[in-house]
Design a protein around this motif. Structure first.
Motif, mmCIF file in Angstrom:
data_model
loop_
_atom_site.group_PDB
_atom_site.id
_atom_site.type_symbol
_atom_site.label_atom_id
_atom_site.label_comp_id
_atom_site.label_asym_id
_atom_site.label_seq_id
_atom_site.Cartn_x
_atom_site.Cartn_y
_atom_site.Cartn_z
ATOM 1 N N SER A 108 0.616 -0.722 0.172
ATOM 2 C CA SER A 108 -0.143 -0.266 -0.097
ATOM 3 C C SER A 108 0.938 1.392 0.042
ATOM 4 O O SER A 108 0.096 2.116 -0.614
ATOM 5 N N MET A 109 2.065 0.886 0.912
ATOM 6 C CA MET A 109 2.646 2.580 0.838
ATOM 7 C C MET A 109 3.141 2.810 -0.534
ATOM 8 O O MET A 109 3.318 3.825 -1.019
ATOM 9 N N ILE A 110 3.809 1.744 -1.220
ATOM 10 C CA ILE A 110 4.144 1.302 -2.285
ATOM 11 C C ILE A 110 3.833 2.174 -3.718
ATOM 12 O O ILE A 110 3.975 3.192 -4.090
ATOM 13 N N MET A 111 2.376 1.897 -3.359
ATOM 14 C CA MET A 111 1.306 2.296 -4.671
ATOM 15 C C MET A 111 0.623 3.527 -4.411
ATOM 16 O O MET A 111 0.876 4.613 -5.193
ATOM 17 N N HIS A 112 0.956 3.735 -2.742
ATOM 18 C CA HIS A 112 0.225 5.533 -2.503
ATOM 19 C C HIS A 112 1.689 6.940 -2.692
ATOM 20 O O HIS A 112 1.185 8.035 -2.947
ATOM 21 N N CYS A 113 1.984 6.217 -2.760
ATOM 22 C CA CYS A 113 3.964 7.072 -2.542
ATOM 23 C C CYS A 113 4.821 6.504 -3.775
ATOM 24 O O CYS A 113 6.543 6.520 -3.319
ATOM 25 N N ALA A 114 4.828 6.189 -4.579
ATOM 26 C CA ALA A 114 6.224 5.156 -4.961
ATOM 27 C C ALA A 114 6.741 6.354 -5.958
ATOM 28 O O ALA A 114 7.969 6.225 -6.087
ATOM 29 N N ASP A 115 6.389 7.680 -6.265
ATOM 30 C CA ASP A 115 6.762 8.936 -6.498
ATOM 31 C C ASP A 115 8.207 9.132 -5.400
ATOM 32 O O ASP A 115 9.091 9.797 -6.104
ATOM 33 N N GLU A 116 8.329 8.282 -4.153
ATOM 34 C CA GLU A 116 9.577 8.746 -2.987
ATOM 35 C C GLU A 116 10.926 7.749 -3.984
ATOM 36 O O GLU A 116 11.643 8.191 -3.285
ATOM 37 N N LEU A 117 10.386 6.905 -4.079
ATOM 38 C CA LEU A 117 11.460 6.138 -4.713
ATOM 39 C C LEU A 117 12.313 5.752 -5.937
ATOM 40 O O LEU A 117 12.545 5.574 -6.582
ATOM 41 N N ILE A 118 13.058 6.910 -5.351
ATOM 42 C CA ILE A 118 13.657 7.663 -6.613
ATOM 43 C C ILE A 118 15.359 7.667 -6.751
ATOM 44 O O ILE A 118 16.237 8.796 -7.545
ATOM 45 N N GLY A 119 15.702 6.644 -5.583
ATOM 46 C CA GLY A 119 17.087 6.269 -5.738
ATOM 47 C C GLY A 119 17.478 7.221 -4.215
ATOM 48 O O GLY A 119 17.471 8.093 -3.896
ATOM 49 N N GLY A 120 18.742 6.325 -4.078
ATOM 50 C CA GLY A 120 19.413 7.488 -2.672
ATOM 51 C C GLY A 120 20.247 5.874 -1.914
ATOM 52 O O GLY A 120 19.436 4.424 -1.938
ATOM 53 N N ARG A 121 20.837 6.110 -0.968
ATOM 54 C CA ARG A 121 22.370 5.639 -0.670
ATOM 55 C C ARG A 121 21.409 4.310 0.721
ATOM 56 O O ARG A 121 21.240 3.528 0.486
ATOM 57 N N PHE A 122 19.887 5.816 1.117
ATOM 58 C CA PHE A 122 19.043 4.988 1.742
ATOM 59 C C PHE A 122 17.304 4.461 1.356
ATOM 60 O O PHE A 122 16.654 5.063 1.911
ATOM 61 N N ILE A 123 17.712 4.453 -0.038
ATOM 62 C CA ILE A 123 16.298 3.949 -0.965
ATOM 63 C C ILE A 123 16.119 3.026 -1.287
ATOM 64 O O ILE A 123 16.484 3.055 -3.098
ATOM 65 N N GLN A 124 15.324 1.721 -0.817
ATOM 66 C CA GLN A 124 15.327 1.203 -1.467
ATOM 67 C C GLN A 124 14.478 0.774 -3.136
ATOM 68 O O GLN A 124 13.430 1.467 -2.819
ATOM 69 N N ASP A 125 14.659 -0.071 -4.558
ATOM 70 C CA ASP A 125 13.466 -0.360 -4.772
ATOM 71 C C ASP A 125 12.174 -0.781 -4.720
ATOM 72 O O ASP A 125 12.292 -1.537 -3.330
ATOM 73 N N ALA A 126 11.178 -0.201 -5.205
ATOM 74 C CA ALA A 126 9.904 -1.337 -5.205
ATOM 75 C C ALA A 126 10.423 -3.112 -4.643
ATOM 76 O O ALA A 126 9.906 -3.455 -3.814
ATOM 77 N N ASP A 127 11.091 -3.210 -5.861
ATOM 78 C CA ASP A 127 10.911 -4.902 -5.594
ATOM 79 C C ASP A 127 12.136 -5.378 -4.645
ATOM 80 O O ASP A 127 11.896 -5.956 -3.714
ATOM 81 N N ALA A 128 13.248 -4.440 -4.488
ATOM 82 C CA ALA A 128 13.988 -4.785 -2.750
ATOM 83 C C ALA A 128 12.917 -4.868 -1.562
ATOM 84 O O ALA A 128 13.433 -5.590 -0.781
ATOM 85 N N ILE A 129 11.897 -3.630 -1.526
ATOM 86 C CA ILE A 129 11.756 -3.636 -0.338
ATOM 87 C C ILE A 129 10.066 -4.735 -0.573
ATOM 88 O O ILE A 129 9.522 -5.622 0.548
ATOM 89 N N LEU A 130 9.265 -5.225 -1.574
ATOM 90 C CA LEU A 130 8.860 -6.741 -1.422
ATOM 91 C C LEU A 130 9.633 -7.912 -1.558
ATOM 92 O O LEU A 130 9.050 -9.229 -1.067
ATOM 93 N N SER A 131 10.985 -7.391 -1.439
ATOM 94 C CA SER A 131 11.678 -9.259 -1.478
ATOM 95 C C SER A 131 12.014 -9.423 0.076
ATOM 96 O O SER A 131 12.142 -10.929 0.104
ATOM 97 N N ALA A 132 11.205 -9.238 0.822
ATOM 98 C CA ALA A 132 11.129 -9.540 2.540
ATOM 99 C C ALA A 132 10.757 -11.009 2.391
ATOM 100 O O ALA A 132 9.514 -10.808 2.310
ATOM 101 N N SER A 133 11.100 -11.489 2.718
ATOM 102 C CA SER A 133 10.537 -13.224 3.864
ATOM 103 C C SER A 133 9.573 -12.519 4.830
ATOM 104 O O SER A 133 9.390 -12.419 5.358
ATOM 105 N N PRO A 134 8.212 -14.041 4.511
ATOM 106 C CA PRO A 134 7.401 -13.638 5.588
ATOM 107 C C PRO A 134 8.312 -13.811 6.818
ATOM 108 O O PRO A 134 7.747 -12.878 8.215
#
Length: 228
Positions: free
Chosen positions: A182-208
Motif C-alpha cells: 500500500s505504501m508503494i502504491m501511494h508513495c512510489a514517487d519517493e522511490l527515486i534512488g539514494g543510499r538509503f532508498i530501496q526500490d519496490a522490488d527490494a522492498i517486496l523481497s522481504a520474507s515472511p
C-alpha cells in the motif's frame, strides 16, 4: 481496553497491531483526522495508537487539525496514558512536547538495520540489532526527558521512550506485506534512488520471517506500554 487510533491517511493502517488488539478483545475506535473526526477525551483513552502519514508534522497551514492533534497528544501524555506513535506519529509526539521536526539529511525507505542504544532504568528492552521497515524523510529532536533507545546509520532518533508509557517509533514495526504494498502504491514517487532508498522490488523481497519478526517486536512494544 478502549483503544483509539489516530489515522492521518487511509492507506496507513494498523497492520500487525490489529490482531494483537483483537486478542486483547479491545474496543477499537478510529479518529480519521483527514475526515475531521472529533478527538476523544483523554480520560476515555486506555491506549492511543498514532499512525504515520506522508505529511509533515509542521504542515499545520495545510492540515489545521495537526494543531489540535498535538494539543490532544500533550494532554494524553500528561495524563500518563499509554501511547505508541509510528513515524509521523512519533514526530507528532515529539512536537507536542516542544521538540523541533526537520528534514533528515537523507530519506530512509526500505529495510535497514537499527541498533539499540544503552539506557538505564525501566525502559523498553530491545535486541542489539533489528532489521526493520522505514519510510520517512524527516526527523526530530528528542523531547526533554525522553530516552533514546535505538538509532540507524541514516537517522539517529529511531526509537525513544518518554516517561514509562510512551514509545515513539520512527521506523514502521507495524508493517505487514499488505502495508508495504500500500505504501508503494501511494508513495512510489519517493522511490527515486539514494543510499538509503530501496526500490519496490527490494522492498517486496522481504520474507515472511521479516514480517513475523516485526510483529513480535511490535507486540513487545504494545505489551510494555500497557503493563500495569
Amino acid at each position: 481496553m478502549r483503544v483509539y487510533v489516530l489515522q492521518h491517511v487511509p492507506f496507513e493502517e494498523l497492520g500487525n497491531i490489529q490482531p494483537w488488539l483483537e486478542q486483547q478483545q479491545a474496543e477499537i475506535s478510529y479518529c480519521r483526522l483527514y475526515f475531521n473526526d472529533p478527538l476523544p477525551e483523554p480520560a476515555d483513552v486506555d491506549l492511543l495508537i498514532v499512525l504515520g502519514g506522508p505529511m509533515s508534522a509542521n504542515d499545520e497551514a495545510h492540515y489545521p487539525w495537526l494543531r489540535a492533534e498535538k494539543a490532544f497528544l500533550a494532554a494524553v501524555i500528561a495524563a500518563e496514558k499509554p501511547v505508541v506513535g509510528i513515524c509521523l506519529g512519533a514526530q507528532l509526539i515529539a512536537s507536542s512536547q516542544g521538540a523541533r521536526i526537520y528534514s533528515n539529511y537523507a530519506k530512509e525507505i526500505g529495510w535497514f538495520d537499527i541498533e539499540s542504544v544503552p539506557a538505564e532504568g525501566d525502559v523498553l528492552p530491545l535486541p542489539p540489532r533489528m532489521n526493520v521497515f522505514h519510510w520517512h524523510g524527516e526527523t526530530f529532536e528528542l523531547p526533554a526527558q525522553a530516552i533514546l533507545l535505538a538509532s540507524s546509520e541514516a537517522c539517529n532518533n529511531q526509537i525513544f521512550q518518554l516517561g514509562k508509557r510512551v514509545i515513539g517509533l520512527q521506523c514502521h514495526l507495524e508493517t505487514t506485506e499488505a502495508n508495504a504494498r500500500s505504501m508503494i502504491m501511494h508513495c512510489a514517487d519517493e522511490l527515486i534512488g539514494g543510499r538509503f532508498i530501496q526500490d519496490a522490488d527490494a522492498i517486496l523481497s522481504a520474507s515472511p520471517r521479516h514480517y513475523q519478526q516485526l510483529a513480535q517486536w511490535m507486540t513487545q512494544v504494545l505489551e510494555y506500554v500497557v503493563r500495569a
